[in-house]
Write an enzyme that holds these catalytic residues in place. Sequence first.
Site, PDB file in Angstrom:
ATOM      1  N   CYS A  93       0.844  -1.198   0.000  1.00  0.00           N
ATOM      2  CA  CYS A  93       0.000   0.000   0.000  1.00  0.00           C
ATOM      3  C   CYS A  93       0.884   1.255   0.000  1.00  0.00           C
ATOM      4  O   CYS A  93       1.500   1.555  -1.018  1.00  0.00           O
ATOM      5  CB  CYS A  93      -0.984  -0.052   1.161  1.00  0.00           C
ATOM      6  SG  CYS A  93      -2.361   1.131   1.010  1.00  0.00           S
ATOM      7  N   HIS A 184      -3.334  -5.492   0.415  1.00  0.00           N
ATOM      8  CA  HIS A 184      -2.811  -5.854   1.737  1.00  0.00           C
ATOM      9  C   HIS A 184      -2.768  -7.369   1.911  1.00  0.00           C
ATOM     10  O   HIS A 184      -3.678  -7.963   2.499  1.00  0.00           O
ATOM     11  CB  HIS A 184      -3.682  -5.234   2.837  1.00  0.00           C
ATOM     12  CG  HIS A 184      -3.523  -3.770   2.981  1.00  0.00           C
ATOM     13  ND1 HIS A 184      -2.561  -3.194   3.786  1.00  0.00           N
ATOM     14  CD2 HIS A 184      -4.204  -2.747   2.397  1.00  0.00           C
ATOM     15  CE1 HIS A 184      -2.654  -1.875   3.709  1.00  0.00           C
ATOM     16  NE2 HIS A 184      -3.633  -1.581   2.870  1.00  0.00           N
ATOM     17  N   GLU A 186      -1.112  -8.945   3.960  1.00  0.00           N
ATOM     18  CA  GLU A 186      -0.975  -9.256   5.393  1.00  0.00           C
ATOM     19  C   GLU A 186      -2.315  -9.253   6.130  1.00  0.00           C
ATOM     20  O   GLU A 186      -2.395  -9.673   7.296  1.00  0.00           O
ATOM     21  CB  GLU A 186      -0.015  -8.259   6.061  1.00  0.00           C
ATOM     22  CG  GLU A 186      -0.630  -6.937   6.498  1.00  0.00           C
ATOM     23  CD  GLU A 186      -0.919  -5.944   5.386  1.00  0.00           C
ATOM     24  OE1 GLU A 186      -1.219  -4.782   5.704  1.00  0.00           O
ATOM     25  OE2 GLU A 186      -0.861  -6.315   4.195  1.00  0.00           O
TER      26      GLU A 186
END
Length: 244
Positions: A93, A184, A186
């Site tokens: 990001c 994202h 994660e």
Amino acid sequence: MTAPTALVIQNFPGGGPRRWGDWLDEAGLGCEVVEAHTGAALPDAPAAGRHAALVVLGGPYMPDDDVRAPWLPAVRALTRRALDTGLPYFGICLGGQLLAQVAGGEVRAGHGAPEAGSTPLTLLPGAVAGDPLLHGLPGRVTAVEHHVDAVTALPPAAHWLARSRTCPYQAFRVGPAAWGVQFHPETGAEDLVHWNPGRLARNGFDHAELLARARQDEAAAAEVWRTVAHRFAAVATGRAGTGA
């Protein structure tokens, strides 16, 4: 012998490496997290012999938002150093936008349609065929998004890797070992439980719908991004193993 470690830059309180860090660790790459948003000192360069990679996480800033985020010049310098030395880099990001800007691309605030929640992505077949992280993955995957700013021009000679319906530059690579992603990897489905429903509504999203869709896509998405994390760790540890 000390195990290879990634220097991980965290840019806001809720923005830790989460499962991405766990997946890197599974593949033999530890994480040394520096919470830059707290004022923690950043090194001038990754430590030779200790840091095998640089990972820059997301945050609610533009890459040059130095007034609100006064640590960003140091992060840009680290990114430049990684590019100059060939140190493997993964930017998520804000981290991806920062890579784009440092390498000569363009990032614009509030550009295009906001994206939030589990989002379909198209991997560009010609670009990813030989990419060290994305080769052999399905042509259509999903990942969690949460952004209103976007990369609007890739750096010269960057390899364009993935797009979504409303945001072209979802993933790219600069040189042999520096990746930026807008999404994202994660973030898992259950992380969406803590998202702000009011903020989402202002951008036209329904919190409950986003959560349900993310849960539906979770298993397949986690398998894809765990594979990518393991491959990035292999790039980093392979480089560390050669003494480069």
